[in-house]
Write a protein that holds these residues in place. Structure first.
Motif, PDB file in Angstrom:
ATOM      1  N   THR A   4       0.833  -1.209   0.000  1.00 33.95           N
ATOM      2  CA  THR A   4       0.000   0.000   0.000  1.00 33.95           C
ATOM      3  C   THR A   4       0.863   1.252   0.000  1.00 33.95           C
ATOM      4  OG1 THR A   4      -0.181  -0.124   2.406  1.00 33.95           O
ATOM      5  CG2 THR A   4      -1.953  -1.122   1.114  1.00 33.95           C
ATOM      6  N   GLU A   5       2.019   1.196   0.667  1.00 33.19           N
ATOM      7  CA  GLU A   5       2.929   2.342   0.661  1.00 33.19           C
ATOM      8  C   GLU A   5       3.465   2.579  -0.753  1.00 33.19           C
ATOM      9  OE1 GLU A   5       6.033   1.936   3.542  1.00 33.19           O
ATOM     10  OE2 GLU A   5       4.625   1.674   5.193  1.00 33.19           O
ATOM     11  N   LYS A   6       3.844   1.502  -1.447  1.00 31.60           N
ATOM     12  CA  LYS A   6       4.352   1.636  -2.815  1.00 31.60           C
ATOM     13  C   LYS A   6       3.276   2.183  -3.743  1.00 31.60           C
ATOM     14  CE  LYS A   6       8.328  -1.037  -3.640  1.00 31.60           C
ATOM     15  NZ  LYS A   6       9.226  -0.650  -4.658  1.00 31.60           N
ATOM     16  N   GLN A   7       2.049   1.693  -3.581  1.00 31.83           N
ATOM     17  CA  GLN A   7       0.953   2.181  -4.415  1.00 31.83           C
ATOM     18  C   GLN A   7       0.689   3.656  -4.152  1.00 31.83           C
ATOM     19  OE1 GLN A   7      -2.221  -0.530  -3.467  1.00 31.83           O
ATOM     20  NE2 GLN A   7      -1.714  -1.923  -5.165  1.00 31.83           N
ATOM     21  N   ALA A   8       0.713   4.055  -2.890  1.00 30.94           N
ATOM     22  CA  ALA A   8       0.489   5.459  -2.551  1.00 30.94           C
ATOM     23  C   ALA A   8       1.607   6.324  -3.110  1.00 30.94           C
ATOM     24  CB  ALA A   8       0.386   5.626  -1.042  1.00 30.94           C
ATOM     25  N   LEU A   9       2.855   5.835  -3.037  1.00 28.32           N
ATOM     26  CA  LEU A   9       3.990   6.588  -3.577  1.00 28.32           C
ATOM     27  C   LEU A   9       3.862   6.723  -5.091  1.00 28.32           C
ATOM     28  CD1 LEU A   9       6.734   7.938  -3.083  1.00 28.32           C
ATOM     29  CD2 LEU A   9       7.776   5.687  -3.377  1.00 28.32           C
ATOM     30  N   LYS A  10       3.458   5.643  -5.764  1.00 33.83           N
ATOM     31  CA  LYS A  10       3.293   5.687  -7.213  1.00 33.83           C
ATOM     32  C   LYS A  10       2.188   6.661  -7.612  1.00 33.83           C
ATOM     33  CE  LYS A  10       3.059   2.543 -11.110  1.00 33.83           C
ATOM     34  NZ  LYS A  10       2.954   1.144 -11.534  1.00 33.83           N
ATOM     35  N   GLU A  11       1.076   6.647  -6.905  1.00 34.58           N
ATOM     36  CA  GLU A  11      -0.022   7.574  -7.188  1.00 34.58           C
ATOM     37  C   GLU A  11       0.417   9.017  -6.964  1.00 34.58           C
ATOM     38  OE1 GLU A  11      -3.276   6.330  -4.757  1.00 34.58           O
ATOM     39  OE2 GLU A  11      -3.677   4.541  -5.966  1.00 34.58           O
ATOM     40  N   GLN A  12       1.218   9.250  -5.922  1.00 32.08           N
ATOM     41  CA  GLN A  12       1.708  10.598  -5.635  1.00 32.08           C
ATOM     42  C   GLN A  12       2.632  11.076  -6.752  1.00 32.08           C
ATOM     43  OE1 GLN A  12       0.804  12.699  -3.228  1.00 32.08           O
ATOM     44  NE2 GLN A  12       2.150  14.247  -4.096  1.00 32.08           N
ATOM     45  N   GLN A  13       3.499  10.182  -7.240  1.00 32.92           N
ATOM     46  CA  GLN A  13       4.405  10.550  -8.324  1.00 32.92           C
ATOM     47  C   GLN A  13       3.628  10.878  -9.593  1.00 32.92           C
ATOM     48  OE1 GLN A  13       6.997   7.158  -8.475  1.00 32.92           O
ATOM     49  NE2 GLN A  13       8.452   8.012  -7.003  1.00 32.92           N
ATOM     50  N   GLU A  14       2.590  10.110  -9.902  1.00 36.84           N
ATOM     51  CA  GLU A  14       1.774  10.394 -11.082  1.00 36.84           C
ATOM     52  C   GLU A  14       1.039  11.717 -10.940  1.00 36.84           C
ATOM     53  OE1 GLU A  14      -0.766   7.054 -11.788  1.00 36.84           O
ATOM     54  OE2 GLU A  14       0.914   5.710 -12.214  1.00 36.84           O
ATOM     55  N   ALA A  15       0.564  12.008  -9.731  1.00 35.36           N
ATOM     56  CA  ALA A  15      -0.113  13.283  -9.489  1.00 35.36           C
ATOM     57  C   ALA A  15       0.857  14.446  -9.634  1.00 35.36           C
ATOM     58  CB  ALA A  15      -0.746  13.291  -8.099  1.00 35.36           C
ATOM     59  N   ASP A  16       2.099  14.262  -9.185  1.00 33.90           N
ATOM     60  CA  ASP A  16       3.107  15.306  -9.319  1.00 33.90           C
ATOM     61  C   ASP A  16       3.433  15.564 -10.785  1.00 33.90           C
ATOM     62  OD1 ASP A  16       3.223  15.611  -6.591  1.00 33.90           O
ATOM     63  OD2 ASP A  16       5.049  14.402  -6.338  1.00 33.90           O
ATOM     64  N   LYS A  17       3.475  14.499 -11.604  1.00 36.18           N
ATOM     65  CA  LYS A  17       3.773  14.665 -13.023  1.00 36.18           C
ATOM     66  C   LYS A  17       2.701  15.500 -13.711  1.00 36.18           C
ATOM     67  CE  LYS A  17       6.382  10.424 -13.874  1.00 36.18           C
ATOM     68  NZ  LYS A  17       6.354   9.117 -14.552  1.00 36.18           N
ATOM     69  N   THR A  18       1.443  15.204 -13.423  1.00 35.37           N
ATOM     70  CA  THR A  18       0.371  15.940 -14.087  1.00 35.37           C
ATOM     71  C   THR A  18       0.261  17.370 -13.581  1.00 35.37           C
ATOM     72  OG1 THR A  18      -1.253  15.084 -12.522  1.00 35.37           O
ATOM     73  CG2 THR A  18      -0.973  13.860 -14.583  1.00 35.37           C
ATOM     74  N   SER A  19       0.575  17.600 -12.313  1.00 44.14           N
ATOM     75  CA  SER A  19       0.487  18.961 -11.789  1.00 44.14           C
ATOM     76  C   SER A  19       1.667  19.812 -12.210  1.00 44.14           C
ATOM     77  CB  SER A  19       0.377  18.943 -10.262  1.00 44.14           C
ATOM     78  OG  SER A  19       1.574  18.445  -9.695  1.00 44.14           O
ATOM     79  N   SER A  20       2.793  19.184 -12.605  1.00 41.96           N
ATOM     80  CA  SER A  20       3.963  19.951 -12.998  1.00 41.96           C
ATOM     81  C   SER A  20       3.912  20.384 -14.460  1.00 41.96           C
ATOM     82  CB  SER A  20       5.241  19.144 -12.748  1.00 41.96           C
ATOM     83  OG  SER A  20       5.284  18.016 -13.604  1.00 41.96           O
TER      84      SER A  20
END
Length: 66
Positions: A4-20
């Motif tokens: 679940t930590e890895k999934q949350a980290l992956k989702e956060q990274q994807e969100a950062d990509k789209t917001s950047s």
């Protein structure tokens, strides 16, 4: 819990990509032009020149035809 930590980290990274990603609607013309790759810039300049040439040629035919 590691999964679940890895999934949350992956989702956060994807969100950062789209917001950047820059919002093109808020960029100036200079920023847009400076962000183009050389081939994209030449394509844009070439198409602009062709469009302007076509507009002048059409205008000349319409004026001479009257």
């Amino acid at each position: 819990s590691k999964i679940t930590e890895k999934q949350a980290l992956k989702e956060q990274q994807e969100a950062d990509k789209t917001s950047s990603l820059p919002n093109v609607g808020e960029m100036t013309i200079g920023q847009i032009v400076s962000s183009l790759k050389p081939s994209q810039l030449w394509a844009a300049l070439g198409s602009t020149i062709v469009a302007l040439g076509g507009a002048f040629a059409l205008g000349a035919k319409l004026i001479v035809g009257k």
